[in-house]
Scaffold this active site. Structure first.
Site, PDB file in Angstrom:
ATOM      1  CB  CYS A  89      -0.970  -0.047   1.174  1.00  0.00           C
ATOM      2  SG  CYS A  89      -2.388   1.067   0.997  1.00  0.00           S
ATOM      3  CG  HIS A 197      -3.247  -3.673   3.500  1.00  0.00           C
ATOM      4  ND1 HIS A 197      -2.282  -3.000   4.214  1.00  0.00           N
ATOM      5  CD2 HIS A 197      -3.939  -2.738   2.813  1.00  0.00           C
ATOM      6  CE1 HIS A 197      -2.390  -1.695   3.976  1.00  0.00           C
ATOM      7  NE2 HIS A 197      -3.385  -1.511   3.124  1.00  0.00           N
ATOM      8  CD  GLU A 199      -0.532  -5.569   5.977  1.00  0.00           C
ATOM      9  OE1 GLU A 199      -0.926  -4.378   5.978  1.00  0.00           O
ATOM     10  OE2 GLU A 199      -0.151  -6.170   4.944  1.00  0.00           O
TER      11      GLU A 199
END
Length: 229
Positions: A89, A197, A199
Site C-alpha cells: 500500500c 494488504h 498482513e
C-alpha cells in the site's frame, strides 16, 4: 540464525505493527522495527518491509516525502544488492517514488477511499513472493487505500507484461489501475510493490471474518522461499 525481517516505520505509518505481527506469527521470529530517521539498516536482514499508512500525512504525493527519508538510501542500497523488499500500500507508493519500481500510484478513479476484500489473480509464480501459488490462481486479500490507481505509460506496461513483472492483478474493477495491476516486481524479482494488504489476512480459514488465510499463505511462501535460497 533465524529469519530476520525489518519493518520500517515512517511518521504516519499505521500498518507497521500489523506487518510485524504477521511476520512473527508466520516465521516464529520477532520482526526488527526500524525508524525512518536511521541512516543504516540492521545487519543480515532477510527481508525489508515498507508498510501501509499515510507516511508524512501523504503531503506532496503519497510516499514522496518518505522516499527522501534517511533510511531509504540504505533500503535502496540493500535492494540493489538483492535483499528482498516488500512494499504494501503506502510502501508500494514509496517504492515508486524512490525509483525502485516503475509507474505511479494516483487517486482512485472514483475519488473515494476503498476498503474491502478483493479477488486477485496471481500472474507470476516464479518470484520469491508468489512461487507457492498456482498460475492464474485467485486469492482474496483486503485493500484499504485512496491512492491506489496504478499508472504507467503503454511502453512501460508492455515491458512489465513482457518481462513477467506483473505479479498480481485485480479480479474485479477496483480503483482504475491500468490493466488492473495490483502488484509489480522489479527487474530482478527481488522487490515487490502491492496495494492489497496480506498482513490483514493471516488468520486460518475457520475465521474468514478476520481476513481469511491467503495473506498467511503469501508470507509462508515468501519466508519458505527465503529459507531455502
Amino acid at each position: 540464525m533465524g529469519f530476520r525481517a525489518g519493518v520500517v516505520t515512517f511518521p504516519g505509518s499505521n500498518c507497521d505493527r500489523d506487518m510485524a505481527v504477521a511476520l512473527e506469527k508466520v516465521s516464529g521470529e520477532p520482526a526488527i522495527r526500524i525508524w525512518h530517521g536511521e541512516a543504516s539498516l540492521p545487519e543480515r536482514l532477510d527481508l525489508i518491509a515498507l508498510p501501509g499508512g499515510f507516511s508524512y500525512g501523504d503531503y506532496l504525493r503519497s510516499g514522496a516525502m518518505a522516499a527522501k527519508s534517511p533510511i531509504l538510501r540504505a533500503v535502496i542500497d540493500a535492494a540493489e544488492r538483492g535483499v528482498p523488499v516488500l512494499g504494501v500500500c503506502n510502501g508500494f507508493q514509496v517504492l515508486t517514488e524512490a525509483g525502485l519500481l516503475p509507474g505511479a500510484l494516483m487517486r482512485n478513479a472514483n475519488q473515494t477511499f476503498i476498503c474491502r476484500t478483493v479477488p486477485l489473480t496471481v500472474e507470476n509464480t516464479d518470484s520469491i513472493f508468489t512461487h507457492g501459488f498456482e498460475a492464474s490462481e485467485t486469492i482474496r486479500i483486503p485493500v484499504a487505500h485512496h491512492d491506489g490507481n496504478y499508472f504507467a505509460d503503454d511502453a512501460t506496461l508492455d515491458r512489465l507484461e513482457g518481462e513477467g513483472r506483473v505479479a498480481l492483478r485485480y479480479g474485479e474493477t477496483c480503483n482504475g489501475s491500468r490493466r488492473d495491476i495490483a502488484g509489480v516486481l522489479s527487474a530482478n524479482g527481488r522487490v515487490l510493490g502491492m496495494m492489497p494488504h496480506p498482513e490483514r489476512a493471516i488468520e486460518p480459514v475457520s475465521h474468514p471474518s478476520l481476513g481469511g488465510p491467503d495473506g498467511r499463505r503469501f508470507f509462508e511462501n515468501l519466508i519458505g522461499a527465503l529459507a531455502s535460497a
